[in-house]
Design a protein around this motif. Structure first.
Motif, PDB file in Angstrom:
ATOM      1  N   ALA A 130       0.578  -1.091  -0.246  1.00  0.00           N
ATOM      2  CA  ALA A 130       0.215   0.211   0.318  1.00  0.00           C
ATOM      3  C   ALA A 130       0.665   1.143  -0.192  1.00  0.00           C
ATOM      4  O   ALA A 130       1.590   1.359   0.556  1.00  0.00           O
ATOM      5  N   THR A 131       0.357   2.435  -0.328  1.00  0.00           N
ATOM      6  CA  THR A 131       1.445   3.726  -0.940  1.00  0.00           C
ATOM      7  C   THR A 131       0.222   4.183   0.782  1.00  0.00           C
ATOM      8  O   THR A 131      -0.510   3.984   0.993  1.00  0.00           O
ATOM      9  N   ILE A 132       1.931   4.752   1.140  1.00  0.00           N
ATOM     10  CA  ILE A 132       2.109   5.230   2.703  1.00  0.00           C
ATOM     11  C   ILE A 132       2.229   6.872   2.565  1.00  0.00           C
ATOM     12  O   ILE A 132       3.268   6.826   2.077  1.00  0.00           O
ATOM     13  N   MET A 133       1.676   7.514   2.696  1.00  0.00           N
ATOM     14  CA  MET A 133       1.994   9.102   2.846  1.00  0.00           C
ATOM     15  C   MET A 133       1.064   9.798   3.916  1.00  0.00           C
ATOM     16  O   MET A 133       0.377   9.505   4.649  1.00  0.00           O
ATOM     17  N   VAL A 134       1.999  10.841   4.652  1.00  0.00           N
ATOM     18  CA  VAL A 134       1.109  12.590   5.456  1.00  0.00           C
ATOM     19  C   VAL A 134       1.187  13.852   5.254  1.00  0.00           C
ATOM     20  O   VAL A 134       2.333  13.422   3.623  1.00  0.00           O
ATOM     21  N   ALA A 135      -0.197  13.956   4.589  1.00  0.00           N
ATOM     22  CA  ALA A 135       0.157  14.705   3.144  1.00  0.00           C
ATOM     23  C   ALA A 135      -1.266  15.867   4.416  1.00  0.00           C
ATOM     24  O   ALA A 135      -2.390  15.686   5.568  1.00  0.00           O
ATOM     25  N   LEU A 136      -1.066  17.342   4.012  1.00  0.00           N
ATOM     26  CA  LEU A 136      -1.700  18.246   4.429  1.00  0.00           C
ATOM     27  C   LEU A 136      -3.489  18.494   4.265  1.00  0.00           C
ATOM     28  O   LEU A 136      -3.604  18.371   4.993  1.00  0.00           O
ATOM     29  N   GLU A 137      -4.169  17.876   3.501  1.00  0.00           N
ATOM     30  CA  GLU A 137      -4.814  17.771   2.498  1.00  0.00           C
ATOM     31  C   GLU A 137      -5.991  19.082   2.787  1.00  0.00           C
ATOM     32  O   GLU A 137      -7.071  18.131   4.084  1.00  0.00           O
ATOM     33  N   PRO A 138      -5.964  19.741   2.535  1.00  0.00           N
ATOM     34  CA  PRO A 138      -7.027  20.189   2.919  1.00  0.00           C
ATOM     35  C   PRO A 138      -8.420  20.474   2.943  1.00  0.00           C
ATOM     36  O   PRO A 138      -9.654  20.324   4.268  1.00  0.00           O
ATOM     37  N   TRP A 144      -7.341  17.037  -3.256  1.00  0.00           N
ATOM     38  CA  TRP A 144      -7.789  18.446  -3.619  1.00  0.00           C
ATOM     39  C   TRP A 144      -6.770  19.507  -3.133  1.00  0.00           C
ATOM     40  O   TRP A 144      -6.337  19.483  -2.222  1.00  0.00           O
ATOM     41  N   SER A 145      -6.348  20.565  -3.791  1.00  0.00           N
ATOM     42  CA  SER A 145      -5.332  21.489  -3.238  1.00  0.00           C
ATOM     43  C   SER A 145      -6.189  22.293  -2.146  1.00  0.00           C
ATOM     44  O   SER A 145      -5.193  23.521  -1.001  1.00  0.00           O
ATOM     45  N   SER A 146      -7.221  22.598  -2.293  1.00  0.00           N
ATOM     46  CA  SER A 146      -7.634  24.256  -1.739  1.00  0.00           C
ATOM     47  C   SER A 146      -9.374  23.399  -1.496  1.00  0.00           C
ATOM     48  O   SER A 146      -9.896  22.735  -2.144  1.00  0.00           O
ATOM     49  N   PHE A 147      -9.751  23.745  -1.196  1.00  0.00           N
ATOM     50  CA  PHE A 147     -11.891  23.630  -0.295  1.00  0.00           C
ATOM     51  C   PHE A 147     -12.034  24.863  -1.159  1.00  0.00           C
ATOM     52  O   PHE A 147     -12.874  24.459  -1.520  1.00  0.00           O
ATOM     53  N   GLU A 148     -12.059  25.532  -2.133  1.00  0.00           N
ATOM     54  CA  GLU A 148     -12.553  26.037  -2.824  1.00  0.00           C
ATOM     55  C   GLU A 148     -12.531  25.677  -3.811  1.00  0.00           C
ATOM     56  O   GLU A 148     -13.378  25.621  -4.775  1.00  0.00           O
ATOM     57  N   ALA A 149     -11.449  24.755  -4.352  1.00  0.00           N
ATOM     58  CA  ALA A 149     -11.216  24.270  -5.825  1.00  0.00           C
ATOM     59  C   ALA A 149     -11.928  23.125  -5.924  1.00  0.00           C
ATOM     60  O   ALA A 149     -12.561  22.726  -6.840  1.00  0.00           O
ATOM     61  N   TYR A 150     -12.714  22.532  -4.223  1.00  0.00           N
ATOM     62  CA  TYR A 150     -13.002  21.196  -4.381  1.00  0.00           C
ATOM     63  C   TYR A 150     -14.691  22.114  -4.113  1.00  0.00           C
ATOM     64  O   TYR A 150     -15.815  20.718  -4.413  1.00  0.00           O
ATOM     65  N   VAL A 151     -15.089  23.021  -4.031  1.00  0.00           N
ATOM     66  CA  VAL A 151     -16.490  23.521  -3.369  1.00  0.00           C
ATOM     67  C   VAL A 151     -17.384  23.789  -5.415  1.00  0.00           C
ATOM     68  O   VAL A 151     -18.122  23.759  -5.336  1.00  0.00           O
ATOM     69  N   ASP A 152     -16.219  24.486  -5.835  1.00  0.00           N
ATOM     70  CA  ASP A 152     -16.698  24.526  -7.340  1.00  0.00           C
ATOM     71  C   ASP A 152     -16.506  22.722  -8.081  1.00  0.00           C
ATOM     72  O   ASP A 152     -17.512  23.507  -9.109  1.00  0.00           O
ATOM     73  N   ASN A 153     -15.636  22.657  -7.582  1.00  0.00           N
ATOM     74  CA  ASN A 153     -15.729  21.330  -8.788  1.00  0.00           C
ATOM     75  C   ASN A 153     -16.985  20.550  -8.043  1.00  0.00           C
ATOM     76  O   ASN A 153     -18.330  19.759  -8.549  1.00  0.00           O
ATOM     77  N   LEU A 154     -17.792  20.599  -7.002  1.00  0.00           N
ATOM     78  CA  LEU A 154     -19.438  20.215  -6.030  1.00  0.00           C
ATOM     79  C   LEU A 154     -20.013  20.893  -7.081  1.00  0.00           C
ATOM     80  O   LEU A 154     -21.429  20.183  -7.668  1.00  0.00           O
ATOM     81  N   ALA A 155     -19.899  22.469  -7.563  1.00  0.00           N
ATOM     82  CA  ALA A 155     -20.875  23.068  -7.739  1.00  0.00           C
ATOM     83  C   ALA A 155     -20.633  22.793  -9.386  1.00  0.00           C
ATOM     84  O   ALA A 155     -21.990  23.344  -9.969  1.00  0.00           O
TER      85      ALA A 155
END
Length: 362
Positions: free
Chosen positions: A15-23, A79-90
Motif C-alpha cells: 500500500a502507498t503510505i504518506m502524510v499530507a496536508l489535505e485541506p 484537492w489542493s484547496s477547499f474552494e476548488a473542491y466546492v467549485d467542482n461540486l457546483a
C-alpha cells in the motif's frame, strides 16, 4: 509430457503510505466534529467555540449536509484547496451527485433478511428510504428527522446540490478560511517532520501506530489490516483532539489524526508540542475521569459496567469518559467475555509527566 502445474503465490501489493496536508479532508472532518461537540468531549477549542458561535439554523444545516448527504460530499481524490473542491461540486451533474450517495449505500453490507430493492423503489417515498437505511445501519445511528430532510433533497437533485454548495461556501467564508490560515503553518510542520519517517516495508497498520503514537482501537486495526487497502494518507488535524477520523473512497483510506511530531524527530515546534500536551491534559481536567483512573490504578482492570456501577454513571456518560481516556492513551482497552474492559497504561502517565516537565523547564 506437459510441464507440471506450479501454484503461483502473489505477494500482496504494498500500500502507498504518506502524510499530507489535505485541506479538504481536514476541513470536512472539522465540520463533522461540530455535529458531535455536544456529546463527545476532548475536541480542540476551535470546535467548541465555533459550535457555540453558529446559529441553530447553521448547525442544523451543517448536520443535514455533513450527515444526511454525507456521501455526496466525500472527495474521491486529493484537492489542493477547499474552494476548488466546492467549485467542482457546483459543476457536478446533480443526478450524478445524488447517485454517489446511493452508490455508497449499495456497497454496504445489509442486515440479515433485508430485501434487495431497486433505486426507484428506494426513492419512492420517505418511508421506503428510511426502511432502506435501517437495513444497512444500526438503528441508533439513524436520525429520522435529518434523513427525511435528506430524502426530500435527494428526490430534487438540483436543490440538493445548491444546498450543499451554498452551505460549504458559507462555512468556508465565515469559519474555515480564517482558521485554515491560522493552523496551516503548524500542520505543515507536522507533515514535514513525518516526511523523514521511512514507511517503506510497513503495513498500513504499522504505519498508523507510528503516526498516531499508540495502539489503535480494534475496529481500526481490522480496517487497516484489510488487504484491499491500496493507499493510506495520514492527515494531521488541529481540531480532532485524541480521536481518529476517516474517509474511505475507492479502496483508499484518508486517516485524520491529532497533529503531532514523530518520535525521535529533529524537527521542533513549540505549537505542536503544546497542542499535543493540551490534548492529553484535557482528558485529566474532569473529576469523573480522574476517579476512573484512580479506581483502575488501585484495583486493576475494570469493565465498563464496573465503572458504571461504582460511579453511578449512565451508559452514555461512562462511554464518553472511557472513550476519551482510551483515545488519549491513559487506558488500554480489550474485550473480555464480550465486554469492554480497561487497564491503566503507565507509559502514557509517565510520558505526560515528562512532557509537562520539559515544557515548564524550557
Amino acid at each position: 509430457m506437459p510441464a507440471p502445474t506450479t501454484d503461483i503465490v502473489r505477494k500482496p501489493q504494498q500500500a502507498t503510505i504518506m502524510v499530507a496536508l489535505e485541506p479538504v479532508y481536514h476541513l470536512l472532518n472539522s465540520l463533522m466534529l461540530l455535529n458531535k461537540s455536544e456529546y463527545l468531549s476532548g475536541y480542540g477549542e476551535w470546535v467548541t467555540q465555533t459550535a457555540v458561535s453558529l446559529s441553530p439554523q447553521q448547525l442544523h444545516l451543517n448536520k443535514l449536509v455533513l450527515l444526511g448527504l454525507h456521501y455526496a460530499i466525500v472527495p474521491n481524490r486529493s484537492w489542493s484547496s477547499f474552494e476548488a473542491y466546492v467549485d467542482n461540486l457546483a459543476a457536478h451533474d446533480p443526478v450524478a451527485l445524488r447517485n454517489k450517495i446511493l452508490d455508497a449505500y449499495e456497497s454496504l453490507s445489509c442486515k440479515p433478511g433485508t430485501p434487495i430493492v431497486e433505486r426507484a423503489q428506494v426513492l419512492s417515498s420517505a418511508e421506503a428510504y428510511l426502511d432502506y437505511l435501517y437495513g444497512r445501519f444500526p438503528d441508533e445511528k439513524i436520525d429520522e428527522a435529518i434523513e427525511r430532510e435528506a430524502y426530500a433533497l435527494m428526490v430534487d437533485p438540483p436543490t440538493m446540490q445548491q444546498t450543499i454548495v451554498n452551505h460549504l461556501r458559507e462555512m468556508w467564508q465565515i469559519i474555515l478560511k480564517p482558521e485554515w490560515q491560522r493552523i496551516q503553518p503548524m500542520l505543515q510542520t507536522s507533515v514535514t517532520a513525518f516526511a523523514h519517517v521511512d514507511f517503506s516495508g510497513m503495513t498500513p497498520l504499522e504505519a498508523a501506530r507510528t503516526v498516531v503514537g499508540q495502539d489503535l482501537p480494534e475496529h481500526w486495526e481490522i480496517m487497516l489490516g484489510n488487504e484491499k487497502v491500496t493507499q493510506v494518507v495520514f492527515v494531521p488535524s488541529a481540531h480532532i483532539g485524541p480521536y481518529l477520523g476517516t474517509f474511505k473512497p475507492n479502496g483508499a483510506v484518508w486517516l485524520i489524526f491529532g497533529a503531532r511530531l514523530p518520535e525521535g524527530t529533529d524537527v521542533t515546534s513549540p505549537d505542536l508540542s503544546r497542542s499535543e500536551l493540551l490534548v492529553r491534559l484535557n482528558a485529566l481536567a474532569d473529576d469523573t475521569r480522574l476517579r476512573i483512573l484512580q479506581i483502575i490504578s488501585e484495583e486493576g482492570e475494570q469493565c465498563s459496567q464496573d465503572i458504571i456501577n461504582r460511579l453511578s454513571l449512565s451508559q452514555s456518560a461512562a462511554s464518553r469518559h472511557l472513550k476519551q481516556l482510551s483515545a488519549t492513551g491513559y487506558l488500554t482497552e480489550r474485550r473480555r467475555d464480550g465486554a469492554k474492559c480497561y487497564s491503566l497504561n503507565p507509559d502514557r502517565i509517565e510520558g505526560i509527566l515528562q512532557a509537562l516537565s520539559y515544557i515548564l523547564k524550557n
